[in-house]
Design a protein around this motif. Structure first.
Motif, PDB file in Angstrom:
ATOM      1  N   VAL A 193      72.602 102.421  27.748  1.00  0.00           N
ATOM      2  CA  VAL A 193      71.424 102.686  28.575  1.00  0.00           C
ATOM      3  C   VAL A 193      70.963 101.383  29.223  1.00  0.00           C
ATOM      4  N   GLN A 194      70.154 101.534  30.240  1.00  0.00           N
ATOM      5  CA  GLN A 194      69.689 100.386  31.017  1.00  0.00           C
ATOM      6  C   GLN A 194      68.429  99.774  30.408  1.00  0.00           C
ATOM      7  N   GLY A 195      68.402  98.452  30.346  1.00  0.00           N
ATOM      8  CA  GLY A 195      67.206  97.732  29.945  1.00  0.00           C
ATOM      9  C   GLY A 195      66.535  97.093  31.139  1.00  0.00           C
ATOM     10  N   ASN A 196      65.372  96.503  30.912  1.00  0.00           N
ATOM     11  CA  ASN A 196      64.624  95.915  32.028  1.00  0.00           C
ATOM     12  C   ASN A 196      65.343  94.729  32.659  1.00  0.00           C
ATOM     13  N   HIS A 197      66.045  93.919  31.874  1.00  0.00           N
ATOM     14  CA  HIS A 197      66.804  92.814  32.448  1.00  0.00           C
ATOM     15  C   HIS A 197      68.004  93.328  33.247  1.00  0.00           C
ATOM     16  N   ASP A 198      68.619  94.392  32.783  1.00  0.00           N
ATOM     17  CA  ASP A 198      69.725  94.999  33.534  1.00  0.00           C
ATOM     18  C   ASP A 198      69.235  95.521  34.879  1.00  0.00           C
ATOM     19  N   ALA A 199      68.084  96.203  34.856  1.00  0.00           N
ATOM     20  CA  ALA A 199      67.530  96.766  36.085  1.00  0.00           C
ATOM     21  C   ALA A 199      67.148  95.675  37.076  1.00  0.00           C
ATOM     22  N   ALA A 200      66.697  94.533  36.570  1.00  0.00           N
ATOM     23  CA  ALA A 200      66.215  93.458  37.442  1.00  0.00           C
ATOM     24  C   ALA A 200      67.341  92.701  38.132  1.00  0.00           C
ATOM     25  N   VAL A 201      68.574  92.868  37.674  1.00  0.00           N
ATOM     26  CA  VAL A 201      69.690  92.163  38.319  1.00  0.00           C
ATOM     27  C   VAL A 201      69.800  92.565  39.783  1.00  0.00           C
ATOM     28  N   ASP A 202      69.653  93.835  40.079  1.00  0.00           N
ATOM     29  CA  ASP A 202      69.721  94.307  41.463  1.00  0.00           C
ATOM     30  C   ASP A 202      68.387  94.867  41.943  1.00  0.00           C
ATOM     31  N   GLY A 203      67.326  94.623  41.206  1.00  0.00           N
ATOM     32  CA  GLY A 203      66.011  95.139  41.588  1.00  0.00           C
ATOM     33  C   GLY A 203      64.985  94.031  41.619  1.00  0.00           C
ATOM     34  N   ASP A 204      63.731  94.432  41.588  1.00  0.00           N
ATOM     35  CA  ASP A 204      62.640  93.466  41.605  1.00  0.00           C
ATOM     36  C   ASP A 204      62.417  92.900  40.210  1.00  0.00           C
ATOM     37  N   LEU A 205      62.103  91.620  40.148  1.00  0.00           N
ATOM     38  CA  LEU A 205      61.742  91.008  38.882  1.00  0.00           C
ATOM     39  C   LEU A 205      60.367  91.502  38.463  1.00  0.00           C
ATOM     40  N   GLU A 206      60.217  91.797  37.177  1.00  0.00           N
ATOM     41  CA  GLU A 206      58.937  92.283  36.682  1.00  0.00           C
ATOM     42  C   GLU A 206      57.876  91.194  36.778  1.00  0.00           C
ATOM     43  N   PRO A 207      56.664  91.547  37.195  1.00  0.00           N
ATOM     44  CA  PRO A 207      55.579  90.548  37.238  1.00  0.00           C
ATOM     45  C   PRO A 207      55.312  89.901  35.883  1.00  0.00           C
ATOM     46  N   ALA A 208      55.534  90.650  34.803  1.00  0.00           N
ATOM     47  CA  ALA A 208      55.231  90.124  33.466  1.00  0.00           C
ATOM     48  C   ALA A 208      56.304  89.175  32.945  1.00  0.00           C
ATOM     49  N   MET A 209      57.445  89.083  33.611  1.00  0.00           N
ATOM     50  CA  MET A 209      58.509  88.202  33.130  1.00  0.00           C
ATOM     51  C   MET A 209      58.097  86.743  33.240  1.00  0.00           C
ATOM     52  N   ASN A 210      58.404  85.974  32.195  1.00  0.00           N
ATOM     53  CA  ASN A 210      58.058  84.564  32.242  1.00  0.00           C
ATOM     54  C   ASN A 210      59.055  83.793  33.113  1.00  0.00           C
ATOM     55  N   GLU A 211      58.750  82.533  33.352  1.00  0.00           N
ATOM     56  CA  GLU A 211      59.557  81.739  34.278  1.00  0.00           C
ATOM     57  C   GLU A 211      60.984  81.565  33.782  1.00  0.00           C
ATOM     58  N   GLN A 212      61.173  81.394  32.470  1.00  0.00           N
ATOM     59  CA  GLN A 212      62.527  81.225  31.936  1.00  0.00           C
ATOM     60  C   GLN A 212      63.373  82.479  32.164  1.00  0.00           C
ATOM     61  N   ALA A 213      62.767  83.643  31.960  1.00  0.00           N
ATOM     62  CA  ALA A 213      63.489  84.894  32.202  1.00  0.00           C
ATOM     63  C   ALA A 213      63.859  85.043  33.667  1.00  0.00           C
ATOM     64  N   ARG A 214      62.967  84.643  34.554  1.00  0.00           N
ATOM     65  CA  ARG A 214      63.234  84.738  35.992  1.00  0.00           C
ATOM     66  C   ARG A 214      64.378  83.815  36.407  1.00  0.00           C
ATOM     67  N   VAL A 215      64.364  82.596  35.892  1.00  0.00           N
ATOM     68  CA  VAL A 215      65.447  81.653  36.205  1.00  0.00           C
ATOM     69  C   VAL A 215      66.781  82.197  35.699  1.00  0.00           C
ATOM     70  N   ALA A 216      66.784  82.724  34.476  1.00  0.00           N
ATOM     71  CA  ALA A 216      68.016  83.262  33.916  1.00  0.00           C
ATOM     72  C   ALA A 216      68.529  84.455  34.716  1.00  0.00           C
ATOM     73  N   LEU A 217      67.628  85.302  35.195  1.00  0.00           N
ATOM     74  CA  LEU A 217      68.068  86.456  35.972  1.00  0.00           C
ATOM     75  C   LEU A 217      68.613  86.049  37.334  1.00  0.00           C
ATOM     76  N   GLN A 218      67.991  85.069  37.958  1.00  0.00           N
ATOM     77  CA  GLN A 218      68.534  84.576  39.226  1.00  0.00           C
ATOM     78  C   GLN A 218      69.937  84.015  39.015  1.00  0.00           C
ATOM     79  N   TRP A 219      70.119  83.282  37.941  1.00  0.00           N
ATOM     80  CA  TRP A 219      71.448  82.741  37.617  1.00  0.00           C
ATOM     81  C   TRP A 219      72.437  83.869  37.325  1.00  0.00           C
ATOM     82  N   THR A 220      71.981  84.885  36.614  1.00  0.00           N
ATOM     83  CA  THR A 220      72.838  86.017  36.264  1.00  0.00           C
ATOM     84  C   THR A 220      73.302  86.766  37.502  1.00  0.00           C
ATOM     85  N   ARG A 221      72.427  86.916  38.477  1.00  0.00           N
ATOM     86  CA  ARG A 221      72.808  87.601  39.713  1.00  0.00           C
ATOM     87  C   ARG A 221      74.014  86.934  40.364  1.00  0.00           C
ATOM     88  N   ASP A 222      74.051  85.630  40.340  1.00  0.00           N
ATOM     89  CA  ASP A 222      75.163  84.898  40.949  1.00  0.00           C
ATOM     90  C   ASP A 222      76.406  84.917  40.063  1.00  0.00           C
TER      91      ASP A 222
END
Length: 247
Positions: free
Chosen positions: A62-91
């Protein structure tokens, strides 16, 4: 049949490999992956390919919030470290890997159980089941006898007793919990890839569908190597420290 349960793998290859081996040793012949395959860790491509291979063999994912954010919008509640990691993951992921994450269902019903990442009452809004009140809300949202979740990163069990009020139970790793058919159950299996309870050992669980038993595991793995890979990838150092401390 015994089903191995893994959640919040968070791109941690070493933890995922260790949990899969431990669950196979425990007699698991099938697996369910309860979301957040990616985020935080240094091996998103390997983890996605591993889960995709298991799904091709009949596993649930099943899909989790980090999985959904790879091709979607980053959650407002995500901290800066999570956002950096997701941007890196997208690439770091290719188009097929991103498509696999994008197409994962939010929940799966299989016989008398429901699999989801966060909860059963609004699975795409990612609210946490932190307490009996939220557990009760989740149990009321589905007729299934057993709900299996991740998202919280700690292991927990809730059940309904003589009343509809959910009751919390703290599972003991290594012990077997009988799931009485007269009660309804919700289990949070813990985080494979980023535990946060002060114990760096990976967390997972298994379900015996015939005996109606649930077992929780803590699995030591090479968390130092996983942390070194986080640093080598240029990800935030705090994510490596979390693997070392388990917090």
């Amino acid at each position: 049949m015994r089903i191995g349960l893994l959640a919040d793998l968070h791109a941690n290859r070493e933890a995922t490999e260790a949990c899969l081996l431990a669950l196979a040793d425990a007699g698991c012949t099938q697996f369910a992956f309860l979301g957040d395959l990616v985020g935080y860790g240094a091996d998103p491509g390997w983890v996605v390919d591993c889960v995709r291979e298991h799904v091709a063999g009949g596993a649930v994912a099943v899909q989790g919030n980090h999985d959904a954010a790879v091709d979607g919008d980053l959650e407002p509640a995500m901290n800066e470290q999570a956002r950096v990691a997701l941007q890196w993951t997208r690439d770091a992921l290719d188009a097929d890997q991103r498509r696999f994450l994008r197409e994962l269902p939010l929940q799966v019903v299989e016989e008398d159980r429901l699999y989801a990442h966060a909860n059963a009452f609004a699975p795409g809004r990612w609210a946490y089941v932190y307490n009996p009140l939220a557990a009760g809300q989740s149990l009321k949202a589905t007729p299934q006898w057993l709900t299996l979740l991740g998202h919280v990163h700690d292991q927990a069990v809730y059940y309904t007793g003589a009343t509809a009020q959910a009751i919390h139970f703290q599972p003991v790793p290594g012990a077997t919990l009988p799931l009485l058919p007269s009660r309804r159950w919700l289990a949070i299996v813990g985080s494979c890839g980023q535990p946060r309870d002060g114990n760096p050992a990976a967390a997972c669980a298994w379900l015996d569908t015939q005996r109606r038993q649930l077992g929780f595991l803590r699995v030591p793995y090479d968390h130092e190597r996983a942390a070194q890979k986080v640093i080598a990838a240029g990800l935030p150092a705090v994510l490596a420290q979390r693997l070392l401390s388990g917090r």
